[in-house]
Scaffold this active site. Structure first.
Site, PDB file in Angstrom:
ATOM      1  N   ASP A 102       0.855  -1.180   0.000  1.00  0.00           N
ATOM      2  CA  ASP A 102       0.000   0.000   0.000  1.00  0.00           C
ATOM      3  C   ASP A 102       0.891   1.230   0.000  1.00  0.00           C
ATOM      4  OD1 ASP A 102      -2.337   1.487  -0.011  1.00  0.00           O
ATOM      5  OD2 ASP A 102      -3.082   0.738   1.906  1.00  0.00           O
ATOM      6  N   ASP A 103       0.311   2.355  -0.373  1.00  0.00           N
ATOM      7  CA  ASP A 103       1.094   3.582  -0.383  1.00  0.00           C
ATOM      8  C   ASP A 103       1.336   4.109   1.025  1.00  0.00           C
ATOM      9  OD1 ASP A 103      -1.574   4.314   0.009  1.00  0.00           O
ATOM     10  OD2 ASP A 103      -1.562   5.933  -1.456  1.00  0.00           O
ATOM     11  N   ASP A 106      -2.184   4.818   7.697  1.00  0.00           N
ATOM     12  CA  ASP A 106      -2.557   6.017   8.440  1.00  0.00           C
ATOM     13  C   ASP A 106      -2.968   5.629   9.852  1.00  0.00           C
ATOM     14  OD1 ASP A 106      -3.832   8.344   9.453  1.00  0.00           O
ATOM     15  OD2 ASP A 106      -4.403   9.001   7.456  1.00  0.00           O
TER      16      ASP A 106
END
Length: 165
Positions: A102-103, A106
């Site tokens: 994933d980028d 969070d």
């Protein structure tokens, strides 16, 4: 334009994103033989393509999870497409031998949801925030929780004001 995004900005250019994706690949390129990549869409698509190329991985699957419904605040999670059973069953099941890419992590909500699907997989992101950091095995850059990351596909060429002054 006022919105819920933080005043702390971390703009990432295409060049920086590519360098970070290659750095992630370098960290993942040890003795382990990866069977497949599962990218978390949409943010994981671009880094997964780079990692797949660099590691010679041909099986690239997606898990589609929506969390940022308005590009401003993270909302409830919705699985739009789960991981295929054929990929889950690789290397003995449970995600062993699978890289999840994933980028960004969070709050860690998406990572926890995907880990439920693939508990033995290796979870890797380019960027990590403190709340989500414990959910990933490998990442490149940590930013503060109140920083908004501007990815290259979300930006055009515009003037950036100085941080101070």
């Amino acid at each position: 334009m006022a919105d819920a995004r933080s005043d702390k900005a971390f703009p990432v250019s295409w060049d920086q994103f590519h360098r970070d994706a290659r750095a992630l690949t370098w960290r993942l390129s040890g003795d382990k033989k990866w069977e497949a990549i599962v990218c978390v869409t949409r943010g994981g698509l671009v880094p997964a393509a780079v990692v797949a190329r660099e590691l010679g991985i041909r099986i690239v699957e997606t898990v589609c999870v929506a969390s940022y419904h308005d590009y401003q605040e993270q909302g409830s999670l919705k699985v739009l497409k789960p991981v295929s059973q054929a990929v889950i069953d690789l290397a003995g099941g449970g995600g062993a031998g699978i890289l999840v890419i994933d980028d960004l992590v969070d709050t860690g909500k998406t990572a926890r949801l995907v880990r439920e699907m693939l508990p033995k997989a290796h979870y890797a992101t380019l960027y990590a925030k403190p709340l989500g950091r414990p959910e990933v095995d490998t990442f490149i850059t940590e930013v503060s929780q109140d920083t908004w990351i501007y990815f290259p596909w979300d930006m055009g060429l515009t003037f950036q004001p100085p941080i101070v002054g």
